[in-house]
Design a protein around this motif. Structure first.
Motif, PDB file in Angstrom:
ATOM      1  N   VAL A   1       3.881  -2.856 -13.213  1.00 58.54           N
ATOM      2  CA  VAL A   1       3.752  -2.586 -11.082  1.00 58.54           C
ATOM      3  C   VAL A   1       3.232  -1.670 -11.006  1.00 58.54           C
ATOM      4  N   LYS A   2       2.486  -1.719 -10.361  1.00 57.13           N
ATOM      5  CA  LYS A   2       1.335  -0.963  -9.513  1.00 57.13           C
ATOM      6  C   LYS A   2       1.247  -0.812  -8.315  1.00 57.13           C
ATOM      7  N   LYS A   3       1.096  -0.323  -8.181  1.00 52.54           N
ATOM      8  CA  LYS A   3       1.049   1.105  -6.535  1.00 52.54           C
ATOM      9  C   LYS A   3      -1.219   1.278  -5.789  1.00 52.54           C
TER      10      LYS A   3
ATOM     11  N   GLN B   1       5.858  -4.982   7.526  1.00 54.02           N
ATOM     12  CA  GLN B   1       5.680  -5.341   6.042  1.00 54.02           C
ATOM     13  C   GLN B   1       5.434  -6.439   5.806  1.00 54.02           C
TER      14      GLN B   1
ATOM     15  N   SER C   1       4.858  -9.578   3.033  1.00 57.40           N
ATOM     16  CA  SER C   1       5.535  -9.801   1.280  1.00 57.40           C
ATOM     17  C   SER C   1       4.676 -10.859   1.187  1.00 57.40           C
TER      18      SER C   1
ATOM     19  N   GLY D   1       3.669  -5.501   0.786  1.00 52.66           N
ATOM     20  CA  GLY D   1       1.884  -4.148   1.595  1.00 52.66           C
ATOM     21  C   GLY D   1       2.287  -4.061   3.590  1.00 52.66           C
TER      22      GLY D   1
ATOM     23  N   THR E   1      -3.470   1.374  -2.899  1.00 55.35           N
ATOM     24  CA  THR E   1      -3.107   2.758  -1.005  1.00 55.35           C
ATOM     25  C   THR E   1      -2.381   1.958   0.480  1.00 55.35           C
ATOM     26  N   HIS E   2      -2.848   0.285   0.411  1.00 56.77           N
ATOM     27  CA  HIS E   2      -2.064  -0.575   0.934  1.00 56.77           C
ATOM     28  C   HIS E   2      -0.684  -1.585   0.684  1.00 56.77           C
ATOM     29  N   TYR E   3      -0.567  -1.629  -0.919  1.00 57.74           N
ATOM     30  CA  TYR E   3       0.528  -2.400  -1.180  1.00 57.74           C
ATOM     31  C   TYR E   3       0.290  -1.967  -2.625  1.00 57.74           C
ATOM     32  N   GLN E   4       1.880  -2.548  -2.973  1.00 63.10           N
ATOM     33  CA  GLN E   4       1.952  -2.640  -4.804  1.00 63.10           C
ATOM     34  C   GLN E   4       2.895  -4.151  -4.813  1.00 63.10           C
ATOM     35  N   GLU E   5       2.173  -3.753  -6.399  1.00 59.62           N
ATOM     36  CA  GLU E   5       2.486  -5.403  -7.302  1.00 59.62           C
ATOM     37  C   GLU E   5       2.950  -5.528  -7.760  1.00 59.62           C
ATOM     38  N   ARG E   6       3.974  -6.107  -8.270  1.00 58.13           N
ATOM     39  CA  ARG E   6       5.372  -6.468  -9.528  1.00 58.13           C
ATOM     40  C   ARG E   6       4.549  -7.499 -10.485  1.00 58.13           C
TER      41      ARG E   6
END
Length: 233
Positions: free
Chosen positions: A94-96, A46, A48, A125, A98-103
């Motif tokens: 927060v939003k997800k 992973q 970041s 991600g 396919t290959h990453y998540q953001e905050r």
């Protein structure tokens, strides 16, 4: 636990003393760190990426919510979760993907009667998307402080001195060690590379990269961060 404590202290230090001089796009640093850890035999689990900026536009609850509304209008946030405490307000979106998540986090609090407002955009991600940078340019008004980390694992546990592998990774990053923390199962090394102009001042020396390795029962994990490691390890 001691290594984690050292890193968290470093995070605070970097937010207070981080200077940006002709900063490279974070994706370039990310690609370099991934290439280096893979060349040293590790598999990336992973990455970041975190950007943070202090604002002076919030003086009360009204302007706090006005800032949140402006970020919604820019289509960089939605469905805010707002928390209130005696210290102030915090809003999280927060939003997800396919290959990453953001905050996205906006905090407002008073410190010694002075308003302190921070906007933090964090992404974690396995695959980079250029939409991340496009969103960053919408979120921030100036040039935010950015922090990039890569976490990887070796197929087999590294036998011998972890310091040697840390030195190999730093050499591939053209980085000179500044200080280190060594114990039986882990090592953390802070260093400086002239290839990245972003830097922190630590004991009157520049640093802009950290490498940490930890041995567990059957594997060795490595984390590389610039200018420091910001993720838990």
């Amino acid at each position: 636990m001691q290594l984690l404590a050292v890193m968290l202290v470093g995070v605070l230090a970097c937010f207070l003393g981080y200077t940006r001089i002709e900063a490279q796009e974070p994706v370039e640093k990310l690609e370099k760190m991934i290439a280096v850890v893979e060349a040293n035999g590790a598999t990336v689990e992973q990455w970041s990426w975190l950007a943070k900026e202090e604002l002076d536009s919030v003086q009360d609850v009204h302007t706090f919510y006005k800032l949140l509304d402006s970020l919604v209008e820019k289509k960089v946030a939605a469905d805010w979760k707002v928390e209130q405490s005696p210290e102030g307000y915090k809003a999280i979106a927060v939003k997800k993907f396919t290959h990453y998540q953001e905050r996205l986090v906006v905090t407002w609090a008073k410190e010694n009667t002075k308003d302190k407002t921070f906007v933090t955009y964090e992404v974690k991600g396995t695959e980079w998307d250029d939409a991340i940078l496009k969103k960053m340019h919408k979120i921030f008004r100036q040039n935010p402080a950015t922090f990039t980390c890569v976490q990887a694992v070796f197929d087999d546990k590294i036998e011998g001195v972890l310091q040697n592998k840390a030195a190999e990774i730093l050499e591939d990053l053209s980085a000179k060690p500044i200080e280190s923390l060594e114990e039986i199962a882990f090592v953390s090394v802070s260093a400086y590379t002239e290839e990245w102009k972003d830097a922190l001042a630590v004991n009157r020396q520049k640093m802009n990269v950290q490498v940490a390795l930890r041995n567990t029962d059957n594997k060795t994990t490595v984390v590389v961060g610039t200018p420091i490691i910001t993720s838990e390890y």
